[in-house]
Write a protein that holds these residues in place. Structure first.
Motif, PDB file in Angstrom:
ATOM      1  N   SER A 122       8.993  -5.938   2.412  1.00 21.66           N
ATOM      2  CA  SER A 122       7.927  -6.691   2.432  1.00 21.66           C
ATOM      3  C   SER A 122       7.357  -6.528   0.772  1.00 21.66           C
ATOM      4  CB  SER A 122       6.819  -5.846   2.858  1.00 21.66           C
ATOM      5  OG  SER A 122       7.018  -6.439   4.376  1.00 21.66           O
ATOM      6  N   TYR A 123       6.838  -8.189   0.209  1.00 26.51           N
ATOM      7  CA  TYR A 123       6.234  -8.330  -1.023  1.00 26.51           C
ATOM      8  C   TYR A 123       4.838  -8.727  -0.686  1.00 26.51           C
ATOM      9  CZ  TYR A 123      11.050  -8.232  -0.642  1.00 26.51           C
ATOM     10  OH  TYR A 123      13.166  -7.863  -1.069  1.00 26.51           O
ATOM     11  N   MET A 124       4.232  -7.992  -1.749  1.00 28.36           N
ATOM     12  CA  MET A 124       2.557  -8.144  -2.062  1.00 28.36           C
ATOM     13  C   MET A 124       2.355  -8.458  -3.164  1.00 28.36           C
ATOM     14  SD  MET A 124       1.540  -5.838   0.735  1.00 28.36           S
ATOM     15  CE  MET A 124       2.868  -4.500   0.677  1.00 28.36           C
ATOM     16  N   ILE A 125       1.218  -9.250  -3.598  1.00 31.89           N
ATOM     17  CA  ILE A 125       0.820  -9.408  -5.151  1.00 31.89           C
ATOM     18  C   ILE A 125      -1.386  -9.095  -4.209  1.00 31.89           C
ATOM     19  CG2 ILE A 125      -0.253 -11.373  -6.169  1.00 31.89           C
ATOM     20  CD1 ILE A 125       2.194 -12.914  -5.622  1.00 31.89           C
ATOM     21  N   TYR A 126      -0.914  -8.375  -5.314  1.00 27.79           N
ATOM     22  CA  TYR A 126      -2.600  -8.059  -5.153  1.00 27.79           C
ATOM     23  C   TYR A 126      -3.735  -8.220  -6.530  1.00 27.79           C
ATOM     24  CZ  TYR A 126      -1.439  -3.850  -2.463  1.00 27.79           C
ATOM     25  OH  TYR A 126      -1.050  -3.096  -0.209  1.00 27.79           O
ATOM     26  N   GLU A 127      -5.171  -8.558  -6.352  1.00 23.72           N
ATOM     27  CA  GLU A 127      -5.778  -9.234  -6.476  1.00 23.72           C
ATOM     28  C   GLU A 127      -7.508  -8.039  -6.638  1.00 23.72           C
ATOM     29  OE1 GLU A 127      -7.432 -13.059  -6.146  1.00 23.72           O
ATOM     30  OE2 GLU A 127      -8.202 -11.964  -3.845  1.00 23.72           O
ATOM     31  N   LYS A 128      -8.248  -8.176  -7.821  1.00 24.87           N
ATOM     32  CA  LYS A 128      -8.850  -7.652  -8.362  1.00 24.87           C
ATOM     33  C   LYS A 128     -10.143  -7.790  -9.268  1.00 24.87           C
ATOM     34  CE  LYS A 128     -11.067  -3.048  -9.751  1.00 24.87           C
ATOM     35  NZ  LYS A 128     -10.828  -1.567 -10.443  1.00 24.87           N
ATOM     36  N   VAL A 129     -10.970  -8.664  -8.364  1.00 24.35           N
ATOM     37  CA  VAL A 129     -11.995  -9.690  -9.071  1.00 24.35           C
ATOM     38  C   VAL A 129     -13.107  -8.317  -9.851  1.00 24.35           C
ATOM     39  CG1 VAL A 129     -13.996 -10.720  -8.798  1.00 24.35           C
ATOM     40  CG2 VAL A 129     -11.886 -11.246  -7.250  1.00 24.35           C
ATOM     41  N   ILE A 130     -13.243  -9.103 -11.244  1.00 19.35           N
ATOM     42  CA  ILE A 130     -13.221  -8.383 -12.504  1.00 19.35           C
ATOM     43  C   ILE A 130     -14.575  -8.896 -12.829  1.00 19.35           C
ATOM     44  CG2 ILE A 130     -13.638  -6.921 -14.776  1.00 19.35           C
ATOM     45  CD1 ILE A 130     -10.616  -6.740 -13.871  1.00 19.35           C
ATOM     46  N   ARG A 164      12.281  -0.724  -4.911  1.00 19.46           N
ATOM     47  CA  ARG A 164      11.643  -0.381  -4.289  1.00 19.46           C
ATOM     48  C   ARG A 164      10.267   0.144  -4.682  1.00 19.46           C
ATOM     49  NH1 ARG A 164      14.149  -3.357  -2.084  1.00 19.46           N
ATOM     50  NH2 ARG A 164      15.990  -2.499  -0.395  1.00 19.46           N
ATOM     51  N   SER A 165       9.126  -0.041  -4.461  1.00 17.62           N
ATOM     52  CA  SER A 165       7.808   0.615  -4.800  1.00 17.62           C
ATOM     53  C   SER A 165       7.891   2.081  -4.059  1.00 17.62           C
ATOM     54  CB  SER A 165       6.779   0.209  -4.517  1.00 17.62           C
ATOM     55  OG  SER A 165       6.687  -1.820  -5.894  1.00 17.62           O
ATOM     56  N   PRO A 166       7.037   3.134  -4.180  1.00 13.28           N
ATOM     57  CA  PRO A 166       6.315   4.428  -3.245  1.00 13.28           C
ATOM     58  C   PRO A 166       5.593   3.851  -2.321  1.00 13.28           C
ATOM     59  CG  PRO A 166       7.344   4.425  -5.861  1.00 13.28           C
ATOM     60  CD  PRO A 166       7.120   3.511  -6.025  1.00 13.28           C
ATOM     61  N   SER A 167       5.811   4.781  -1.564  1.00 15.06           N
ATOM     62  CA  SER A 167       5.094   4.703  -0.564  1.00 15.06           C
ATOM     63  C   SER A 167       3.454   4.522  -1.086  1.00 15.06           C
ATOM     64  CB  SER A 167       4.938   5.592   0.307  1.00 15.06           C
ATOM     65  OG  SER A 167       5.351   6.663   0.385  1.00 15.06           O
ATOM     66  N   TYR A 168       3.730   5.013  -2.010  1.00 13.37           N
ATOM     67  CA  TYR A 168       1.972   5.964  -2.169  1.00 13.37           C
ATOM     68  C   TYR A 168       1.503   4.424  -3.104  1.00 13.37           C
ATOM     69  CZ  TYR A 168       3.777   7.350  -6.881  1.00 13.37           C
ATOM     70  OH  TYR A 168       4.759   7.345  -7.863  1.00 13.37           O
ATOM     71  N   TYR A 169       1.733   3.363  -3.831  1.00  8.61           N
ATOM     72  CA  TYR A 169       1.609   2.451  -4.624  1.00  8.61           C
ATOM     73  C   TYR A 169       0.760   1.657  -4.078  1.00  8.61           C
ATOM     74  CZ  TYR A 169       4.748   2.490  -8.659  1.00  8.61           C
ATOM     75  OH  TYR A 169       5.613   2.955  -9.629  1.00  8.61           O
ATOM     76  N   LYS A 170       0.603   1.501  -2.727  1.00  4.26           N
ATOM     77  CA  LYS A 170      -0.144   0.362  -1.703  1.00  4.26           C
ATOM     78  C   LYS A 170      -1.731   1.443  -1.311  1.00  4.26           C
ATOM     79  CE  LYS A 170      -1.105  -1.746   3.075  1.00  4.26           C
ATOM     80  NZ  LYS A 170      -0.312  -1.735   4.033  1.00  4.26           N
ATOM     81  N   THR A 171      -1.521   2.978  -1.663  1.00  5.34           N
ATOM     82  CA  THR A 171      -2.523   3.522  -1.219  1.00  5.34           C
ATOM     83  C   THR A 171      -3.428   3.311  -2.671  1.00  5.34           C
ATOM     84  OG1 THR A 171      -2.536   4.519   0.063  1.00  5.34           O
ATOM     85  CG2 THR A 171      -3.542   5.707  -0.646  1.00  5.34           C
ATOM     86  N   PHE A 172      -2.522   3.362  -4.106  1.00  2.00           N
ATOM     87  CA  PHE A 172      -3.219   3.403  -5.032  1.00  2.00           C
ATOM     88  C   PHE A 172      -3.674   2.100  -5.648  1.00  2.00           C
ATOM     89  CE2 PHE A 172      -2.202   2.764  -9.880  1.00  2.00           C
ATOM     90  CZ  PHE A 172      -2.608   3.156 -10.303  1.00  2.00           C
ATOM     91  N   PHE A 173      -3.142   1.274  -5.437  1.00  2.00           N
ATOM     92  CA  PHE A 173      -3.742   0.038  -5.407  1.00  2.00           C
ATOM     93  C   PHE A 173      -5.013   0.012  -4.928  1.00  2.00           C
ATOM     94  CE2 PHE A 173       0.418  -1.117  -7.587  1.00  2.00           C
ATOM     95  CZ  PHE A 173      -0.329  -2.135  -8.707  1.00  2.00           C
ATOM     96  N   GLU A 174      -5.611   0.152  -3.341  1.00  2.00           N
ATOM     97  CA  GLU A 174      -6.465  -0.366  -2.294  1.00  2.00           C
ATOM     98  C   GLU A 174      -7.222   0.774  -3.091  1.00  2.00           C
ATOM     99  OE1 GLU A 174      -4.449   0.600   1.945  1.00  2.00           O
ATOM    100  OE2 GLU A 174      -3.765  -1.611   1.097  1.00  2.00           O
ATOM    101  N   ALA A 223      -7.953   1.878  -6.049  1.00  2.00           N
ATOM    102  CA  ALA A 223      -8.546   1.515  -7.169  1.00  2.00           C
ATOM    103  C   ALA A 223      -9.023  -0.147  -7.153  1.00  2.00           C
ATOM    104  CB  ALA A 223      -6.948   1.277  -8.325  1.00  2.00           C
ATOM    105  N   GLY A 224      -9.314  -0.547  -6.044  1.00  2.00           N
ATOM    106  CA  GLY A 224     -10.359  -1.184  -6.076  1.00  2.00           C
ATOM    107  C   GLY A 224      -9.114  -2.474  -5.716  1.00  2.00           C
ATOM    108  N   PHE A 225      -8.129  -2.694  -5.181  1.00  2.00           N
ATOM    109  CA  PHE A 225      -7.038  -3.910  -5.155  1.00  2.00           C
ATOM    110  C   PHE A 225      -7.637  -4.187  -3.738  1.00  2.00           C
ATOM    111  CE2 PHE A 225      -6.370  -3.072  -9.828  1.00  2.00           C
ATOM    112  CZ  PHE A 225      -5.719  -3.755 -10.488  1.00  2.00           C
TER     113      PHE A 225
END
Length: 219
Positions: A211-219, A2-12, A14-16
């Motif tokens: 829910s399971y998500m894959i995040y991406e970031k264009v560099i 289980r990922s902590p709830s703040y992971y999603k905010t952290f990724f977003e 950071a531009g993901f």
């Protein structure tokens, strides 16, 4: 995991951005009847329109490798458009899936043919041994004792239907069988596993359990 709830905010922050997602539902036994009624209604509505006839066939777990080899071209064609699809050879396909025979019964491994004996779809269901794996905790000496406890749930793991049959009654027939089986069993529930985001047979249950998500970031 289980990922902590703040992971999603952290990724977003950071531009993901979310690239793909899947959901799973825990299904208590009391929901099986209402889900089955929905499948029955859809079959009754669609079947007169498509006129299709399908036959259910069960895999022979004593000849699992040869059964998987037979299914290989159908599985590849079914999932060709799925995220992360990569073609593998039949030998690798058999090697990957053969261990599943130790986590299932022939009741949960079946394929469906049309009136011309052409395979139109298939389904895999697995016994949920998560409780055993947790108790095992990496200690294989406990294997016989922890797996002696009967599983209480089933995982609705894989439903595959060829593109030409996806608007037929087959999708609902596959679920109808699974739900009928569960209603007449001693299992306490099921897991509707890893359904791609979008409309699913599990929507009537409300929000997904996981829910399971894959995040991406264009560099």
């Amino acid at each position: 995991p289980r990922s902590p709830s703040y992971y999603k905010t952290f990724f977003e922050k950071a531009g993901f951005v979310k690239h793909a997602g899947w959901n799973s539902w825990d299904i208590p036994k009391q929901f099986f009847e209402s889900m089955k009624q929905y499948m029955d209604g859809q079959i009754e509505k669609i079947k007169p329109l498509d006129g299709s006839i399908f036959f259910q066939n069960f895999f022979d777990l004593n000849h699992f490798a040869s059964e998987m080899a037979k299914l290989y071209p159908i599985a590849l064609e079914t999932y060709r458009e799925n995220y992360g699809f990569s073609k593998i050879e039949v030998e690798e396909f058999v090697q990957v899936y053969t261990p599943l025979k130790y986590f299932t019964t022939s009741d949960f491994f079946s394929y469906y043919t049309d009136e011309n004996s052409v395979i139109a779809g298939f389904c895999f269901g697995l016994l949920d041994y998560a409780h055993a794996l947790i108790k095992l905790n990496g200690d294989i000496s406990k294997l016989p004792s922890v797996f002696a406890e009967p599983p209480k749930r089933v995982v609705f793991h894989t439903f595959g239907i060829l593109k030409d049959y996806r608007k037929s009654s087959l999708a609902y027939l596959v679920f109808q069988y699974a739900l009928n089986y569960m209603l007449n069993s001693n299992f306490e529930g099921a897991i509707g596993a890893l359904a791609k985001e979008g409309r699913t047979a599990y929507d009537q249950l409300g929000k997904p359990t996981r829910s399971y998500m894959i995040y991406e970031k264009v560099i």
